[in-house]
Scaffold this motif. Structure first.
Motif, PDB file in Angstrom:
ATOM      1  N   ARG A 184     -12.681  98.887 -50.914  1.00  0.00           N
ATOM      2  CA  ARG A 184     -11.917  99.719 -51.841  1.00  0.00           C
ATOM      3  C   ARG A 184     -12.005 101.174 -51.401  1.00  0.00           C
ATOM      4  N   ILE A 185     -10.858 101.840 -51.396  1.00  0.00           N
ATOM      5  CA  ILE A 185     -10.764 103.270 -51.100  1.00  0.00           C
ATOM      6  C   ILE A 185     -10.456 103.981 -52.406  1.00  0.00           C
ATOM      7  N   TYR A 186     -11.235 105.030 -52.711  1.00  0.00           N
ATOM      8  CA  TYR A 186     -11.105 105.715 -53.991  1.00  0.00           C
ATOM      9  C   TYR A 186     -10.157 106.909 -53.893  1.00  0.00           C
ATOM     10  N   ALA A 187      -9.798 107.442 -55.074  1.00  0.00           N
ATOM     11  CA  ALA A 187      -8.779 108.497 -55.150  1.00  0.00           C
ATOM     12  C   ALA A 187      -9.147 109.715 -54.317  1.00  0.00           C
ATOM     13  N   ASP A 188     -10.408 110.164 -54.379  1.00  0.00           N
ATOM     14  CA  ASP A 188     -10.767 111.366 -53.623  1.00  0.00           C
ATOM     15  C   ASP A 188     -10.672 111.130 -52.123  1.00  0.00           C
ATOM     16  N   GLU A 189     -10.986 109.902 -51.667  1.00  0.00           N
ATOM     17  CA  GLU A 189     -10.860 109.593 -50.245  1.00  0.00           C
ATOM     18  C   GLU A 189      -9.403 109.506 -49.819  1.00  0.00           C
ATOM     19  N   ILE A 190      -8.530 109.097 -50.733  1.00  0.00           N
ATOM     20  CA  ILE A 190      -7.104 109.010 -50.432  1.00  0.00           C
ATOM     21  C   ILE A 190      -6.487 110.395 -50.313  1.00  0.00           C
ATOM     22  N   ARG A 191      -6.910 111.331 -51.185  1.00  0.00           N
ATOM     23  CA  ARG A 191      -6.166 112.593 -51.337  1.00  0.00           C
ATOM     24  C   ARG A 191      -6.802 113.804 -50.672  1.00  0.00           C
ATOM     25  N   GLU A 192      -8.117 113.898 -50.705  1.00  0.00           N
ATOM     26  CA  GLU A 192      -8.753 115.152 -50.320  1.00  0.00           C
ATOM     27  C   GLU A 192      -8.491 115.496 -48.853  1.00  0.00           C
ATOM     28  N   GLY A 193      -7.805 116.611 -48.642  1.00  0.00           N
ATOM     29  CA  GLY A 193      -7.548 117.090 -47.291  1.00  0.00           C
ATOM     30  C   GLY A 193      -6.573 116.258 -46.495  1.00  0.00           C
ATOM     31  N   ARG A 194      -5.731 115.477 -47.171  1.00  0.00           N
ATOM     32  CA  ARG A 194      -4.805 114.589 -46.463  1.00  0.00           C
ATOM     33  C   ARG A 194      -3.359 114.944 -46.795  1.00  0.00           C
ATOM     34  N   ALA A 195      -2.446 114.452 -45.919  1.00  0.00           N
ATOM     35  CA  ALA A 195      -1.024 114.756 -46.078  1.00  0.00           C
ATOM     36  C   ALA A 195      -0.378 113.934 -47.179  1.00  0.00           C
ATOM     37  N   LEU A 196      -0.917 112.755 -47.496  1.00  0.00           N
ATOM     38  CA  LEU A 196      -0.416 111.870 -48.549  1.00  0.00           C
ATOM     39  C   LEU A 196       1.001 111.379 -48.263  1.00  0.00           C
ATOM     40  N   VAL A 197       1.241 111.011 -47.011  1.00  0.00           N
ATOM     41  CA  VAL A 197       2.555 110.522 -46.608  1.00  0.00           C
ATOM     42  C   VAL A 197       2.488 109.054 -46.186  1.00  0.00           C
ATOM     43  N   ASN A 198       1.398 108.655 -45.508  1.00  0.00           N
ATOM     44  CA  ASN A 198       1.320 107.314 -44.938  1.00  0.00           C
ATOM     45  C   ASN A 198      -0.014 106.645 -45.267  1.00  0.00           C
ATOM     46  N   LEU A 199       0.029 105.316 -45.451  1.00  0.00           N
ATOM     47  CA  LEU A 199      -1.198 104.548 -45.657  1.00  0.00           C
ATOM     48  C   LEU A 199      -2.162 104.675 -44.485  1.00  0.00           C
ATOM     49  N   SER A 200      -1.641 104.988 -43.305  1.00  0.00           N
ATOM     50  CA  SER A 200      -2.493 105.107 -42.128  1.00  0.00           C
ATOM     51  C   SER A 200      -3.541 106.203 -42.290  1.00  0.00           C
ATOM     52  N   GLU A 201      -3.318 107.149 -43.198  1.00  0.00           N
ATOM     53  CA  GLU A 201      -4.273 108.236 -43.409  1.00  0.00           C
ATOM     54  C   GLU A 201      -5.576 107.738 -44.017  1.00  0.00           C
ATOM     55  N   SER A 202      -5.512 106.682 -44.833  1.00  0.00           N
ATOM     56  CA  SER A 202      -6.669 106.259 -45.622  1.00  0.00           C
ATOM     57  C   SER A 202      -7.311 104.974 -45.146  1.00  0.00           C
ATOM     58  N   LEU A 203      -6.537 104.055 -44.565  1.00  0.00           N
ATOM     59  CA  LEU A 203      -7.036 102.715 -44.319  1.00  0.00           C
ATOM     60  C   LEU A 203      -7.786 102.552 -43.005  1.00  0.00           C
ATOM     61  N   GLY A 204      -7.947 103.621 -42.247  1.00  0.00           N
ATOM     62  CA  GLY A 204      -8.766 103.530 -41.045  1.00  0.00           C
ATOM     63  C   GLY A 204     -10.207 103.170 -41.356  1.00  0.00           C
ATOM     64  N   ALA A 205     -10.647 103.462 -42.575  1.00  0.00           N
ATOM     65  CA  ALA A 205     -12.025 103.191 -42.968  1.00  0.00           C
ATOM     66  C   ALA A 205     -12.255 101.739 -43.347  1.00  0.00           C
ATOM     67  N   VAL A 206     -11.226 100.903 -43.294  1.00  0.00           N
ATOM     68  CA  VAL A 206     -11.343  99.493 -43.663  1.00  0.00           C
ATOM     69  C   VAL A 206     -11.350  98.651 -42.395  1.00  0.00           C
ATOM     70  N   PRO A 207     -12.412  97.896 -42.117  1.00  0.00           N
ATOM     71  CA  PRO A 207     -12.416  97.068 -40.903  1.00  0.00           C
ATOM     72  C   PRO A 207     -11.417  95.922 -41.019  1.00  0.00           C
ATOM     73  N   GLY A 208     -10.895  95.506 -39.874  1.00  0.00           N
ATOM     74  CA  GLY A 208      -9.945  94.397 -39.845  1.00  0.00           C
ATOM     75  C   GLY A 208      -8.518  94.789 -40.103  1.00  0.00           C
TER      76      GLY A 208
END
Length: 665
Positions: free
Chosen positions: A21-45
């Motif tokens: 699970r990726i939380y709201a602060d990890e999704i938004r803080e310091g990110r462009a908020l345009v693509n899922l690729s910004e957040s899901l790198g932290a998920v293996p597989g």
């Protein structure tokens, strides 16, 4: 951590599957908020590649499923607030996901994803946040390299029994490469009404407008080495581009029953209009069997889901049962026209295509001993495709095809300690062809209804542990065998046709870790080893007009990296915050015969900012720099591209500067 991707919310340690699970602060803080690729790198597989091409959406694969998709997302079930972003044929779009109002992203891999039907790779479940207890207005703006900018406005609150949230944004870019400009307008709204202490009704309405998005296409290795920002001349003369307009509304009723039961019912409906101009030479479009290079899709889709769950006892031990039914439908008016140097010409295809899917499932959990629990599920699915041809100049190509499957899954969890679990699971999955894969036949018009669905067998072993005050650690070993894998048969004249081949193997290791120290520093890491290969040999035509090329047994499935490592370090102590991200990805085959590879690469990203706050207000400034070391690399590939233009280069060093303000009333 409690997750809901498994339908019934359970703590992560009680689920016999790989879930993150990726939380709201990890999704938004310091990110462009345009693509899922910004957040899901932290998920293996999970591999999410930003193609730098908003006319073709992201590339998302899970344990190698979905890697062959040249546009859209396939093999993975996308769900947003209980409503599928994946159509009944198995193809979905990630561009409609509003990251600016996402509360969390849950990702599940492995066989339990088969409980969601036509998806073998996994489930990505996005949950929109509720409005805050008091009315709040949030505004933001960032501007960055290559003429990129994003403006946002979000308003939410609570008025009596009504909780509400409205999130609007506009993203625009000139693009890193030539002919890659895009503008995306997005609106996401959520209204939750508390009917009683036990009942809620939630309405979600969203809209996407992405007009005249330029398509830069891919490059050959030679062209990429010359200038990664260029495009081939015909992308310009044919004015390759795409327009998407989508509106959707959905409603979910939740009711809690006495004795630990729950009822959930969801209804949704939407419309999606797509017009895409492809780069296919005029001479190639001329034959009667060719459907043209302007694709016009007018879609209406809808669905209804019902689920009942109940907690009870079985032989004196806790038992939970879930029963559900789903029906989804898509009605698509498909037309094809000549692309006459960027202008729509003569009609080449005209049909009404429908696909419906019906699924029934049962899922149970039994804590048969103090430290042991057993989980099992069974789903039966039927997918019906039908095409009514109205363009009869090349014969009547009407037809239909049914696909059905029963997919069992089982798992067991052993709680070695209150904070450590070992688990094992096994199950089956299936994938039907998508409309895009059925759309063409070799040297003929109409659908390729001879194409079969693929089926898969999954097995997994894993461990999850929490070290209090220190870290959370997860590890999973998996082995997957797929039968009747769907692969490219021929790539010719801008059209790909597909066929089934024998078996593929996907086996690997997933590791993830995150700190739980509670101090200003936080760290997260994810590593994936994935060996994905064809078990038997077959032939394919990968170059337009070329001869069949042998694919040897043991060849790697293209688009899949064998090793991916992600690491992230965060610092938070107001008024400062900062994050450092690094990704290492090994080389990737670009075609089935493994004749070429995209090189491996390492990228480093850095972000930081300042926060000021007072009574009822908050102000943030931040700077983000991606590809800090100015690496020239290929972030994604177009698998089996018929002209050898496999490579989609990613930007060199680039930056954005942003401001965000929140005001509570």
């Amino acid at each position: 951590m409690v997750v809901s991707a498994t339908r019934v919310a359970r703590p992560m340690l009680e689920i016999p599957a790989a879930v993150d699970r990726i939380y709201a602060d990890e999704i938004r803080e310091g990110r462009a908020l345009v693509n899922l690729s910004e957040s899901l790198g932290a998920v293996p597989g999970i591999f999410v590649q930003n193609r730098q091409n908003y006319a073709q959406d992201l590339q998302i694969s899970s344990r190698g499923f979905g890697a062959r998709a040249t546009f859209g997302v396939r093999g993975i079930r996308l769900i947003v607030d209980g409503i599928p972003a994946t159509m009944p044929d198995g193809q979905g779009q990630a561009a409609t996901i509003a990251l600016g109002s996402a509360q969390s992203i849950e990702v599940m891999r492995g066989p339990f994803s088969s409980m969601y039907g036509n998806a073998s790779g996994g489930v990505i479940n996005v949950v929109t946040e509720d409005g805050p207890p008091q009315p709040m207005l949030d505004a933001g703006y960032w501007a960055g390299s290559y003429g990129s900018a994003r403006a946002t406005l979000k308003f939410g609150g609570q008025e009596g029994s009504l909780n509400y949230l409205l999130d609007g944004s506009r993203f625009s870019t000139d693009g890193y490469r030539q002919h890659s400009a895009a503008t995306r307008d997005q609106l996401n709204s959520k209204f939750k009404y508390t009917l009683s202490d036990d009942s809620t009704l939630t309405l979600v309405v969203n809209s996407l407008r992405q007009l005249q998005t330029q398509d830069p296409g891919g490059l050959t290795r030679t062209l990429m080495d010359q200038d990664p920002r260029q495009v081939v001349a015909t992308q310009l003369t044919m004015n390759a581009r795409k327009t998407v307009i989508q509106d959707q509304a959905g409603m979910t009723f939740n009711h809690r029953l006495e004795g630990g039961g729950q009822i959930q019912a969801t209804l949704y409906s939407g419309a999606r209009w797509v017009e895409q101009y492809l780069n296919i030479p005029l001479a190639s479009q001329a034959p009667a069997t060719h459907s043209g290079a302007v694709v016009n899709l007018d879609r209406g889709y809808s669905g209804a889901h019902f689920r009942f769950s109940q907690e009870a006892d079985l032989l004196g031990r806790p038992f939970t049962i879930s029963l559900g039914a789903e029906h989804e439908s898509l009605d698509e008016r498909r037309k094809g026209f000549i692309n006459n140097l960027g202008v729509s010409g003569a009609l080449k295809r005209d049909e009404d295509d429908t696909v419906t899917t019906t699924g029934l499932y049962a899922q149970g959990e039994w804590k048969f001993a103090e430290r042991w629990s057993a989980h099992a599920g069974l789903r039966t699915s039927r997918v019906h495709f039908n095409s009514q041809d109205f363009f009869l100049g090349n014969g009547n190509d009407s037809g239909a095809r049914d696909y059905s499957a029963t997919t069992p899954v089982g798992g067991i969890v052993f709680r070695a300690t209150p904070l450590t679990s070992f688990y094992a699971n096994a199950g089956r999955g299936f994938e039907t062809p998508t409309f895009a894969e059925l759309a063409n036949r070799n040297n003929a018009s109409g659908f390729n209804f001879a194409l079969d669905a693929s089926s898969s067998r999954h097995a997994e072993l894993g461990v999850k542990t929490i070290i209090p005050g220190r870290a959370r650690l997860n590890a999973a070993l998996f082995d997957i065998v797929t039968k009747n894998e769907i692969v490219v048969d021929q790539n010719a004249a801008g059209r790909a046709t597909f066929k089934n081949v024998g078996h593929t193997d996907r086996n690997g290791l997933e590791l993830s870790a995150e700190t739980l120290t509670g101090g200003p520093f936080e760290a997260r890491a994810a590593y994936t080893y994935l060996n994905a290969a064809y078990r038997e040999a077959f032939n394919t035509v990968i170059i337009t007009g070329g001869p069949p090329v042998p694919v040897a047994a043991g060849s790697l499935i293209p688009g899949v990296a064998r090793n991916v490592l992600y690491a992230e370090l965060r610092y938070r102590k107001e008024p400062f915050f900062a994050q450092l991200e690094g990704t290492r990805k090994s080389r990737v085959a670009v075609n089935d015969p493994n004749l070429e590879f995209a090189d491996g690469y390492t990228t480093i990203n850095l972000a930081g900012g300042l926060v000021q706050r007072g009574a009822g207000w908050r102000f943030t400034e931040f700077l983000r720099v991606d590809n800090l070391t100015d690496r020239n690399y290929v972030g994604s590939v177009i698998v089996n591209e018929g002209n050898g233009r496999y490579y989609e280069p990613s930007p060199r060093r680039n930056a954005l500067l942003g401001l965000q303000a929140s005001l509570q009333f």
